[in-house]
Design a protein around this motif. Structure first.
Motif, PDB file in Angstrom:
ATOM      1  N   ASP A  21       7.348 -10.139 -75.125  1.00 38.39           N
ATOM      2  CA  ASP A  21       8.369 -10.916 -74.435  1.00 38.39           C
ATOM      3  C   ASP A  21       9.719 -10.769 -75.124  1.00 38.39           C
ATOM      4  OD1 ASP A  21       9.255 -12.983 -72.496  1.00 38.39           O
ATOM      5  OD2 ASP A  21       9.455 -14.212 -74.306  1.00 38.39           O
ATOM      6  N   ALA A  22       9.738 -10.896 -76.434  1.00 38.66           N
ATOM      7  CA  ALA A  22      10.993 -10.796 -77.178  1.00 38.66           C
ATOM      8  C   ALA A  22      11.583  -9.388 -77.101  1.00 38.66           C
ATOM      9  CB  ALA A  22      10.761 -11.189 -78.638  1.00 38.66           C
ATOM     10  N   VAL A  24      11.312  -7.036 -74.634  1.00 35.67           N
ATOM     11  CA  VAL A  24      11.933  -6.698 -73.353  1.00 35.67           C
ATOM     12  C   VAL A  24      13.165  -7.558 -73.081  1.00 35.67           C
ATOM     13  CG1 VAL A  24       9.837  -5.759 -72.337  1.00 35.67           C
ATOM     14  CG2 VAL A  24      10.371  -8.156 -72.003  1.00 35.67           C
ATOM     15  N   LYS A  25      13.244  -8.718 -73.711  1.00 41.27           N
ATOM     16  CA  LYS A  25      14.436  -9.557 -73.573  1.00 41.27           C
ATOM     17  C   LYS A  25      15.503  -9.210 -74.601  1.00 41.27           C
ATOM     18  CE  LYS A  25      12.060 -13.559 -71.639  1.00 41.27           C
ATOM     19  NZ  LYS A  25      11.603 -14.933 -71.925  1.00 41.27           N
ATOM     20  N   GLY A  26      15.103  -8.609 -75.711  1.00 43.90           N
ATOM     21  CA  GLY A  26      16.025  -8.351 -76.807  1.00 43.90           C
ATOM     22  C   GLY A  26      16.701  -6.999 -76.777  1.00 43.90           C
ATOM     23  N   ARG A  28      17.442  -3.152 -74.159  1.00 48.26           N
ATOM     24  CA  ARG A  28      17.344  -2.449 -72.881  1.00 48.26           C
ATOM     25  C   ARG A  28      16.184  -1.444 -72.974  1.00 48.26           C
ATOM     26  NH1 ARG A  28      20.359   1.963 -71.035  1.00 48.26           N
ATOM     27  NH2 ARG A  28      21.398   1.923 -73.048  1.00 48.26           N
ATOM     28  N   THR A  30      11.782  -0.569 -71.868  1.00 53.30           N
ATOM     29  CA  THR A  30      10.730  -0.697 -70.868  1.00 53.30           C
ATOM     30  C   THR A  30       9.384  -0.761 -71.575  1.00 53.30           C
ATOM     31  OG1 THR A  30      12.030   0.620 -69.320  1.00 53.30           O
ATOM     32  CG2 THR A  30       9.700   0.360 -68.818  1.00 53.30           C
ATOM     33  N   GLU A  52      18.390   0.797 -78.944  1.00 54.13           N
ATOM     34  CA  GLU A  52      17.814  -0.365 -78.272  1.00 54.13           C
ATOM     35  C   GLU A  52      16.378  -0.620 -78.724  1.00 54.13           C
ATOM     36  OE1 GLU A  52      19.335  -2.499 -76.132  1.00 54.13           O
ATOM     37  OE2 GLU A  52      21.216  -1.403 -76.389  1.00 54.13           O
ATOM     38  N   ALA A  56      14.980  -3.924 -80.466  1.00 53.93           N
ATOM     39  CA  ALA A  56      13.895  -4.638 -79.799  1.00 53.93           C
ATOM     40  C   ALA A  56      12.668  -4.793 -80.694  1.00 53.93           C
ATOM     41  CB  ALA A  56      13.514  -3.921 -78.506  1.00 53.93           C
ATOM     42  N   THR A 102      14.685   0.990 -67.559  1.00 54.26           N
ATOM     43  CA  THR A 102      16.104   0.670 -67.750  1.00 54.26           C
ATOM     44  C   THR A 102      16.923   1.901 -67.981  1.00 54.26           C
ATOM     45  OG1 THR A 102      15.712   0.330 -70.103  1.00 54.26           O
ATOM     46  CG2 THR A 102      15.624  -1.600 -68.681  1.00 54.26           C
TER      47      THR A 102
END
Length: 102
Positions: A21-22, A24-26, A28, A30, A52, A56, A102
């Motif tokens: 979760d962190a 893909v939110k943190g 760009r 996939t 990225e 991430a 992305t």
């Protein structure tokens, strides 16, 4: 733009869920792979630009370790993996994840 692969392996399901979760939110990135590794260890893999993925994975490790009982077993980043690695490992962009790319 060079693509990278980032992988986090945790002990137990809640930490890997928090990490995924962190990640893909943190950044760009996939999410391209998720599975049970062994001995109740789970693994999640992401792909995206090198900068990225680096960001991430760092955010994912922090989230997994802050989860109750969170234990990160291992993590690594492979910048610009060669075609033979993509052919062997299940980390290529496939039809299931292509619409989230992305």
């Amino acid at each position: 733009m060079p693509q990278a692969v980032g992988v986090i392996q945790t002990l137990g399901f809640p930490p890997v869920l928090a990490a995924a979760d962190a990640m893909v939110k943190g950044g760009r990135v996939t999410l391209v792979y998720f599975d049970l590794a062994e001995r109740s260890e789970f693994v999640v893999a992401i792909r995206g630009p090198v900068s990225e993925v680096t960001l991430a994975v760092a955010v994912g490790i922090k989230a997994a370790e802050s989860c109750y009982g969170g234990n990160v077993v291992s993590h690594y980043i492979v910048p610009n993996p060669p075609e033979n690695v993509l052919a062997v490992l299940p980390i290529a962009y496939n039809a299931k994840v292509e619409r989230f790319r992305t």
